[in-house]
Scaffold this motif. Sequence first.
Motif, short mmCIF file in Angstrom:
data_model
loop_
_atom_site.label_atom_id
_atom_site.label_comp_id
_atom_site.label_asym_id
_atom_site.label_seq_id
_atom_site.Cartn_x
_atom_site.Cartn_y
_atom_site.Cartn_z
N GLN A 197 -0.42 2.57 -7.39
CA GLN A 197 0.66 1.53 -6.79
C GLN A 197 0.30 1.51 -5.16
N GLY A 198 0.01 0.47 -4.68
CA GLY A 198 -0.15 0.55 -3.26
C GLY A 198 -1.75 0.75 -2.94
N GLU A 199 -2.22 1.20 -3.99
CA GLU A 199 -4.02 1.56 -3.58
C GLU A 199 -4.66 0.00 -3.40
N LEU A 200 -5.28 -0.08 -2.17
CA LEU A 200 -6.10 -1.11 -1.88
C LEU A 200 -7.49 -1.09 -2.73
N ILE A 201 -7.55 -2.22 -3.23
CA ILE A 201 -8.96 -2.42 -4.13
C ILE A 201 -9.69 -3.37 -3.36
N LEU A 202 -11.24 -2.99 -3.13
CA LEU A 202 -12.04 -3.74 -2.31
C LEU A 202 -12.89 -4.73 -3.69
N TYR A 224 -7.30 -6.41 -2.45
CA TYR A 224 -6.19 -6.57 -3.34
C TYR A 224 -5.07 -5.31 -3.43
N ALA A 225 -3.88 -5.46 -3.62
CA ALA A 225 -3.07 -4.53 -4.08
C ALA A 225 -2.09 -4.97 -4.88
N GLY A 226 -1.75 -4.28 -6.00
CA GLY A 226 -0.69 -4.70 -6.73
C GLY A 226 -1.02 -5.96 -7.64
N GLY A 227 -2.42 -6.39 -7.74
CA GLY A 227 -2.80 -7.56 -8.28
C GLY A 227 -2.75 -8.87 -7.21
N LYS A 228 -2.42 -8.71 -6.18
CA LYS A 228 -2.31 -9.72 -5.10
C LYS A 228 -3.21 -9.56 -4.23
N ARG A 229 -3.97 -10.40 -3.57
CA ARG A 229 -4.94 -10.41 -2.64
C ARG A 229 -4.23 -10.25 -1.30
N VAL A 230 -4.62 -9.30 -0.43
CA VAL A 230 -4.02 -8.90 0.70
C VAL A 230 -4.84 -9.57 2.08
N ALA A 231 -6.09 -9.48 1.86
CA ALA A 231 -6.95 -9.78 3.02
C ALA A 231 -8.38 -10.15 2.72
N SER A 269 -4.16 5.60 -2.42
CA SER A 269 -4.43 6.17 -3.75
C SER A 269 -3.66 7.29 -3.95
N LEU A 270 -2.63 7.84 -3.37
CA LEU A 270 -1.66 8.76 -3.64
C LEU A 270 -0.35 8.13 -4.32
N GLY A 271 -0.34 6.96 -4.46
CA GLY A 271 0.57 6.42 -5.10
C GLY A 271 1.88 5.95 -4.37
N ALA A 272 1.73 5.81 -3.10
CA ALA A 272 2.54 5.01 -2.14
C ALA A 272 2.36 3.84 -1.59
N ARG A 273 3.14 3.32 -0.62
CA ARG A 273 2.82 1.96 0.11
C ARG A 273 3.57 2.30 1.51
N CYS A 274 3.21 1.56 2.40
CA CYS A 274 3.68 1.55 3.53
C CYS A 274 5.36 1.22 3.48
N ASN A 275 5.91 0.30 2.67
CA ASN A 275 6.95 0.02 2.70
C ASN A 275 7.79 0.76 1.56
N ASP A 276 6.95 1.84 1.15
CA ASP A 276 7.85 2.79 0.46
C ASP A 276 6.97 4.09 0.27
N LEU A 277 7.03 4.82 1.17
CA LEU A 277 6.59 6.07 1.12
C LEU A 277 7.00 7.03 0.27
#
Lengths: 195, 204
Positions: free
Chosen positions: A38-43, A52-59, A164-172
């Motif tokens: 969760q929160g991992e950025l996928i290229l 993408y992160a969480g199935g949604k495109r980030v940038a 990759s460690l399972g966290a997100r910036c809005n939920d560390l």
Amino acid sequence: MFAGIVTRTIGTSALAGLVFLHGCANTISQYQPRRVAQGELILQYDGAFAMYAGGKRVARGLTYKGLSPFVVCVPTAHEQARLAERDGRVAVGFSATGGSLGAVSLGLLAGAIADGDNRWAWLGSGLVTATIGVLFAGFGRKFRNSANGHAVDALNFYNDSVGSLGARCNDLTYPAPAGPTTPVIAPVPSSVPQS
Amino acid sequence: MRRAVFCPLLLVIVAVLSGEGCSYSSLYVSPADGRARTVWRENNVVVDLSSGLASDVCLYQVGAATHTSRFYLMDERLELAPVSSPYPVAMLDDFWIPVFYGSPILASRAVIERPAVVFAPPRGRTVAPPPSRSNVASESKHGDSESRAFTAAAIAALVILPIVDLVLAINRPESSTRSAQAIDQVHAYNDFARTRGSPCSPAL
């Protein structure tokens, strides 16, 4: 003679340009990752780098708008993301300007064909315009490279610390480690499978 | 007069086109934690296994899952024979819970420095020697010009330059095939590494 040279040169150059562009055909990434934290950025790649992160495109390249706020909690990643966004905007501007000047110089070539009395004035203006256009387009390409490189770095810095460690910036909130140190395992034989 | 205008223009064009190869130098260095990544090297992404040293069996499975046989790694290029049956990786209903080894991660420390964790222990790897690289050489010619030939050269330049312009402006500097393949391989490798019992996962 003049028209003949122009026609042959246009034909040859256009063909070479089309071959060059076609040779760089748009290959897209096809493998969909299945084990994603969760929160991992996928290229991904679909003609440009996309994240993408969480199935949604980030940038998405070139401008990577949205990347820097997503990775804001990791300062190194945030800095790289800002540089990616900046270089992407510069690349778009330079490339658009270079392409436009190239089109203008083709118009000046048409003037050289039509106005034989002032042919060298048209040719000279066209050469200067085209040269400046090449400069802009070349620098646009350089900034495009830089934007992509900074964006990939931002992704890696962010995933290393958070994604990759399972966290997100809005939920560390991190999961607990499986152990303090890596376990000892037996080496795997490197046998080559029969296809 | 014409040469005084033409020669500097040629020099500028050559400088731009040769300088166009100036690549972005990434400062990123991956930690030896066993998680594969795509890293930026010389205007392209390459596969970094980050000390998650993979056996031939693992790499063959990654190639089978991604339908690729060429790996652009950090320091070498591998060409492996394809296999037909990839190891199955089940789709999760929810996100993967990371399995890593190290100290517990506190949020305040994580946002400042990269936590020291390892996803998979390193293992030995023997890989076939990489294939020889082929170099592509290019040549260019310049010719002396009389007035007529000079005019023809100017016309040709004015035709070619805009096309060069447009190609530089439109064409992508990175190799789309290499980028897509490297990204797919990293994702497949991590999927295997995160699947217990797969060829790329540690035998715990």
